[in-house]
Write a protein that holds these residues in place. Structure first.
Motif, short mmCIF file in Angstrom:
data_model
loop_
_atom_site.label_atom_id
_atom_site.label_comp_id
_atom_site.label_asym_id
_atom_site.label_seq_id
_atom_site.Cartn_x
_atom_site.Cartn_y
_atom_site.Cartn_z
N UNK A 89 0.85 -1.19 0.00
CA UNK A 89 0.00 0.00 0.00
C UNK A 89 0.89 1.24 0.00
N UNK A 90 0.44 2.28 -0.71
CA UNK A 90 1.24 3.51 -0.73
C UNK A 90 0.93 4.39 0.48
N UNK A 91 -0.07 3.98 1.27
CA UNK A 91 -0.53 4.84 2.36
C UNK A 91 0.32 4.61 3.61
N UNK A 92 0.90 5.69 4.15
CA UNK A 92 1.73 5.49 5.34
C UNK A 92 1.03 5.87 6.64
N UNK A 93 -0.26 6.25 6.54
CA UNK A 93 -1.03 6.50 7.76
C UNK A 93 -2.48 6.14 7.49
N UNK A 94 -2.83 4.89 7.78
CA UNK A 94 -4.16 4.37 7.42
C UNK A 94 -5.29 5.15 8.08
N UNK A 95 -5.27 5.35 9.43
CA UNK A 95 -6.41 6.05 10.02
C UNK A 95 -6.55 7.47 9.48
N UNK A 96 -5.44 8.19 9.34
CA UNK A 96 -5.54 9.56 8.83
C UNK A 96 -6.07 9.55 7.40
N UNK A 97 -5.56 8.61 6.60
CA UNK A 97 -6.01 8.58 5.20
C UNK A 97 -7.50 8.22 5.13
N UNK A 98 -7.94 7.32 6.01
CA UNK A 98 -9.36 7.00 6.05
C UNK A 98 -10.19 8.27 6.28
N UNK A 155 -9.91 17.26 9.96
CA UNK A 155 -9.17 17.70 11.14
C UNK A 155 -8.85 16.51 12.05
N UNK A 156 -9.77 15.55 12.14
CA UNK A 156 -9.46 14.33 12.89
C UNK A 156 -8.30 13.61 12.19
N UNK A 157 -8.32 13.62 10.86
CA UNK A 157 -7.19 13.06 10.10
C UNK A 157 -5.88 13.73 10.51
N UNK A 158 -5.92 15.04 10.68
CA UNK A 158 -4.71 15.76 11.12
C UNK A 158 -4.29 15.33 12.53
N UNK A 159 -5.27 15.06 13.40
CA UNK A 159 -4.92 14.56 14.74
C UNK A 159 -4.07 13.29 14.61
N UNK A 160 -4.51 12.40 13.71
CA UNK A 160 -3.77 11.15 13.55
C UNK A 160 -2.38 11.38 12.97
N UNK A 161 -2.25 12.38 12.06
CA UNK A 161 -0.91 12.70 11.57
C UNK A 161 -0.04 13.18 12.73
N UNK A 162 -0.69 13.94 13.66
CA UNK A 162 0.04 14.41 14.83
C UNK A 162 0.51 13.26 15.70
N UNK A 163 -0.37 12.29 15.91
CA UNK A 163 0.00 11.12 16.73
C UNK A 163 1.14 10.36 16.06
N UNK A 164 1.04 10.20 14.75
CA UNK A 164 2.08 9.48 14.02
C UNK A 164 3.43 10.17 14.19
N UNK A 165 3.44 11.49 13.99
CA UNK A 165 4.70 12.23 14.07
C UNK A 165 5.27 12.23 15.47
N UNK A 166 4.40 12.45 16.47
CA UNK A 166 4.96 12.57 17.82
C UNK A 166 5.42 11.23 18.37
N UNK A 167 5.03 10.12 17.75
CA UNK A 167 5.49 8.83 18.24
C UNK A 167 6.51 8.18 17.31
N UNK A 168 6.95 8.93 16.32
CA UNK A 168 7.96 8.42 15.41
C UNK A 168 7.55 7.15 14.68
N UNK A 169 6.31 7.15 14.19
CA UNK A 169 5.81 5.95 13.50
C UNK A 169 6.02 6.12 11.99
N UNK A 170 6.54 5.05 11.35
CA UNK A 170 6.79 5.14 9.92
C UNK A 170 5.52 4.83 9.14
N UNK A 171 4.93 3.70 9.42
CA UNK A 171 3.65 3.36 8.77
C UNK A 171 2.63 3.09 9.87
N UNK A 172 1.59 3.92 9.89
CA UNK A 172 0.60 3.81 10.95
C UNK A 172 -0.58 3.01 10.44
#
Lengths: 474, 110, 217
Positions: free
Chosen positions: A306-315, A366-383
């Motif tokens: 999959x090309x998506x690196x943040x599933x919940x945010x992309x959803x 905006x909820x999608x942005x929250x998930x991007x925030x969680x991904x970044x602050x936890x150093x996750x590569x593929x969420x």
């Protein structure tokens, strides 16, 4: 949102904004529930927290959490886009606390003081009593100062660092967004003039500048989450801006059919608001197009990845593209033409449209942005999605759609009974309200509201927990 | 003598079909460009394009129903026809441009 | 890149977006000037000379207001008729009437009216629309509200109701007590009467024309 992986102060500040936004989001839903209960049981909290008070907090919290999440989103993407740390970040952090404190005071005054005598002191210190922008005048000035600080940070950073197309759009859009607030900061005895300018704030926010903001955020998301081609994305963005402002600015006319303004607004409002769904279709297609293209070239390499690196945010971003079209587009279009709006104006139809449009167009992304925030602050590569994220997403979406359907049915009863047949008198109003379909629709709205609220509880839990989950690739 | 305009009332039974048909204008309208896009990015087979145009025809029909139930005047009716022709051409124009962007970029700088 | 076409150049699209936005904004500003002139409040001289304004002056409270079908425009419009007493007087000066309207408009905001009711159709949908409430048959001589409040005129009945709304329940959904004083109530009624005289392009349609409806249709 703990953050030991964030090196950028701008991104840290963004997580503060996201966190406060999520709390206010919860308050919005809570007071929405109070109001929904009052439709079913009018005695609930009567003369304690009346419907008007519950509703003020419901809709003001809505605006405030979205503005907070929008500011947060900009602080989040600025370092990525410009390649530098945000200029004036210290002031940005100070303004965050000023803003948050002011909001808490305003809400407490709404809740505890509620109303005041009919004089200027009430307007200055308690409530301005104008739907969505009830915030008292002192807070207006505070908001202007905070917004200027924010726009200043954005401009200085954009001019110093790399000024991408996305940043350029945001700069132009955010200054208009802040400037328009000024149109709602005066008092007049003439209610037609009052509502004329009031709509400048409300409409030109939610049907123009906020939509453009969503376009820019979606563009950023497509680049960061699925690696879409920047040039293509930015070209779409410019086209979307033309379409959104081209239709949305004069689409303002659909609010000027019945407030005392001249009849020529019928034609202007009808024409431009009929065009308003077009950019929403374009935004939907844009996501589909970029997703198809990037996944297509990935598949061509022969890897089933999959090309998506943040599933919940992309959803949530995909839900945004769809929800914007459904809520703002379809639910807006079917009562926007003056021939029909004569009967639907000021009924639960507007409420149905409001619920689905605010959710579909803004809450989702905006909820999608929250998930991007969680991904970044936890150093996750593929969420990845956790069970909880899927439940939260389904319950919130299902709940809002359910409320919308219920309110649409209620609105339909109101149009037929209270409007078309009886002509909007006091008796007509209550005849419509006591119709069996109306009453049942309000029961369903409450049930669906509870579902939404439970979904929110799951969402909040997921946002707090998922960062530590082992399912993600780090 | 004063010219008298009687704005036709919307019949009680016409409200529902108006709401439904106007919702379908957008549903079919987006299906038209949606299927068109999906074919263009190879998510769907080429022959599926027939459905895209079929959805465009349904869009026109729904708009026709909506317009006639709302008793739009002659000028608006003409404007609606122009709008639908424009809508037919819109995705063609957009993908012509997208194609150019991809040609110019993906073959050079990537 | 041999043939870079103008269509695939982002600068072209950026400029287009700027031009479209600029053009729409200029058009809106121009229309705003025109509309502002048309919705500015009239004055006492206009009322005396029979000049029709979309938003009449505050002294409209000295006159009888009706809502009648206008054959030329194809919808109902407010019609300002002969003098009518308002709290026992029909000779409010421009200053007096203006002060009443000012108090009423401030009151409508200070009490958050718009968060239950709709004004000109905008607001919340928890309570009836107030756009033409002054003309509502419920408050008229045959309506129930005058006898319920024990008052002889529409304005006195409305003012009494506004001061003690929960004493006069009309529906399970009651209006709460908002601490409205007698003076504020008078101002609010003046505000409502003035609002009913605004030309709203025929909104609401068929106001008060049909007394009964078929349920659940």
């Amino acid at each position: 949102m703990a953050n030991n992986h964030l090196t950028s102060e701008s991104k840290q500040l963004a997580t503060w904004y996201f966190t406060f936004a999520a709390i206010i989001f919860g308050a919005q839903l809570l007071f929405g529930l109070v109001a929904a209960i009052q439709y079913v049981m009018p005695a609930f909290l009567f003369e304690l927290v009346d419907f008007s008070i519950a509703r003020i907090i419901h809709i003001n919290a809505l605006v405030v959490w979205m503005v907070f999440a929008m500011f947060g989103s900009v602080y989040w993407l600025l370092p990525d886009e410009t390649g530098i740390e945000t200029v004036g970040i210290k002031i940005g952090k100070l303004l965050f606390w000023v803003f948050a404190a002011a909001i808490v005071v305003v809400v407490l005054v709404y809740l505890l003081v509620q109303v005041g005598p009919a004089d200027e002191t009430t307007i200055w210190f308690i409530t301005e009593g104008r739907e969505y922008i009830e915030a008292p005048r002192w807070a207006d000035f505070g908001i202007v100062v905070v917004a200027l600080g924010f726009v200043g940070n954005l401009f200085l950073t954009g001019m110093k660092g790399k000024q991408t197309g996305i940043v350029t759009v945001l700069m132009a859009d955010m200054i208009a967004f802040a400037g328009l607030y000024l149109a709602g900061m005066f008092f007049t005895d003439n209610i037609s003039v009052d509502q004329y300018w009031w709509w400048w704030v409300i409409h030109l926010w939610v049907e123009a500048t906020w939509e453009v903001f969503v376009g820019a955020i979606a563009a950023y998301g497509l680049i960061t989450m699925i690696g879409a081609h920047r040039k293509t994305v930015e070209m779409w963005l410019w086209i979307e801006v033309s379409m959104l402002f081209g239709s949305g600015i004069l689409g303002l006319g659909h609010h000027y059919f019945w407030i005392g303004t001249p009849e020529y607004w019928w034609e202007i409002g009808a024409l431009f608001s009929a065009l308003e769904p077009l950019p929403l279709v374009a935004m939907f297609i844009h996501v589909l197009y970029d997703w198809g293209k990037t996944q297509g070239s990935q598949d061509a390499k022969g890897e089933q990845l999959s090309v998506i690196n943040n599933k919940p945010a992309f959803t949530w971003f995909v839900l945004n593209a769809f929800g914007n079209f459904l809520g703002a587009g379809i639910w807006g279009f079917f009562h926007t033409l003056p021939q029909v709006n004569l009967y639907t104006h000021g009924t639960q139809f507007t409420s149905a449209h409001g619920h689905l449009a605010f959710f579909g167009a803004y809450a989702t992304i905006l909820i999608g942005m929250f998930y991007l925030g969680v991904q970044g602050s936890n150093g996750i590569k593929v969420m990845k999605n956790t069970k909880l994220s899927i439940w939260a997403t389904s319950m919130i979406t299902g709940g809002v759609v359910g409320m919308t359907v219920a309110l649409t049915i209620a609105g339909y009863v109101q149009v037929l009974v209270s409007r078309a047949q009886m002509g909007a008198t006091w008796a007509a109003y209550f005849d419509g309200q006591s119709g069996l379909w109306f009453v049942q629709a309000m029961d369903w709205r409450l049930i669906m509201g509870v579902v939404t609220f439970l979904g929110f509880v799951l969402l909040a839990t997921d946002l707090l927990r998922t960062g530590k989950s082992a399912v993600h690739e780090r | 003598m004063i010219e008298t305009i009687i704005r036709p009332e919307i019949a009680l039974d016409d409200f529902l079909p108006i709401f439904v048909s106007s919702a379908f204008v957008l549903v079919f309208g987006s299906l038209y460009v949606g299927v068109y896009t999906a074919v263009k990015v190879n998510m769907l087979k080429k022959w599926m394009m027939v459905f895209a145009y079929f959805f465009w025809i349904l869009t026109c029909y729904m708009l026709y129903i909506m317009g006639s139930l709302m008793h739009v005047d002659a000028f608006t009716a003409k404007a609606l026809v122009v709008a639908m022709v424009g809508y037919l051409m819109l995705p063609h124009a957009v993908y012509y441009m997208q194609h150019r962007v991809h040609e110019e970029n993906e073959h050079c700088d990537v | 890149m041999a043939n870079k076409s103008v269509w695939s150049d982002n600068r072209f699209w950026q400029r287009s977006a700027t031009w479209v936005t600029g053009f729409a904004s200029v058009l809106l500003i121009w229309l705003t000037f025109d509309t502002s002139a048309q919705i500015s409040m009239g004055d006492d001289a206009d009322l005396k000379n029979g000049v029709t304004k979309r938003v009449p002056g505050p002294t409209v409270i000295n006159y009888k207001i009706t809502y009648e079908m206008d054959a030329k425009r194809g919808h109902e419009v407010p019609v300002i008729g002969e003098k009518e007493k308002f709290f026992g007087r029909d000779d409010y000066s421009e200053e007096e009437a203006g002060a009443l309207l000012h108090l009423g408009k401030l009151g409508s905001q200070a009490k958050n009216c718009m968060d239950c009711h709709t004004l000109l159709g905008n607001g919340a949908y928890y309570a009836p629309d107030l756009t033409k409430s002054w003309l509502d048959p419920a408050w008229g001589p045959e309506g129930s509200m005058q006898s319920m409040t024990g008052k002889d005129t529409k304005e006195e009945a409305m003012a009494e109701f506004l001061q003690h709304p929960s004493q006069y329940p009309t529906h399970a959904r009651m209006m709460p007590n908002l601490g409205i004083t007698a003076a504020e109530a008078k101002g609010l009624v003046a505000f409502l009467k003035h609002m009913s005289s605004i030309d709203t392009n025929g909104f609401p349609r068929n106001f008060g024309k049909i007394q009964g409806a078929v349920h659940g249709k």
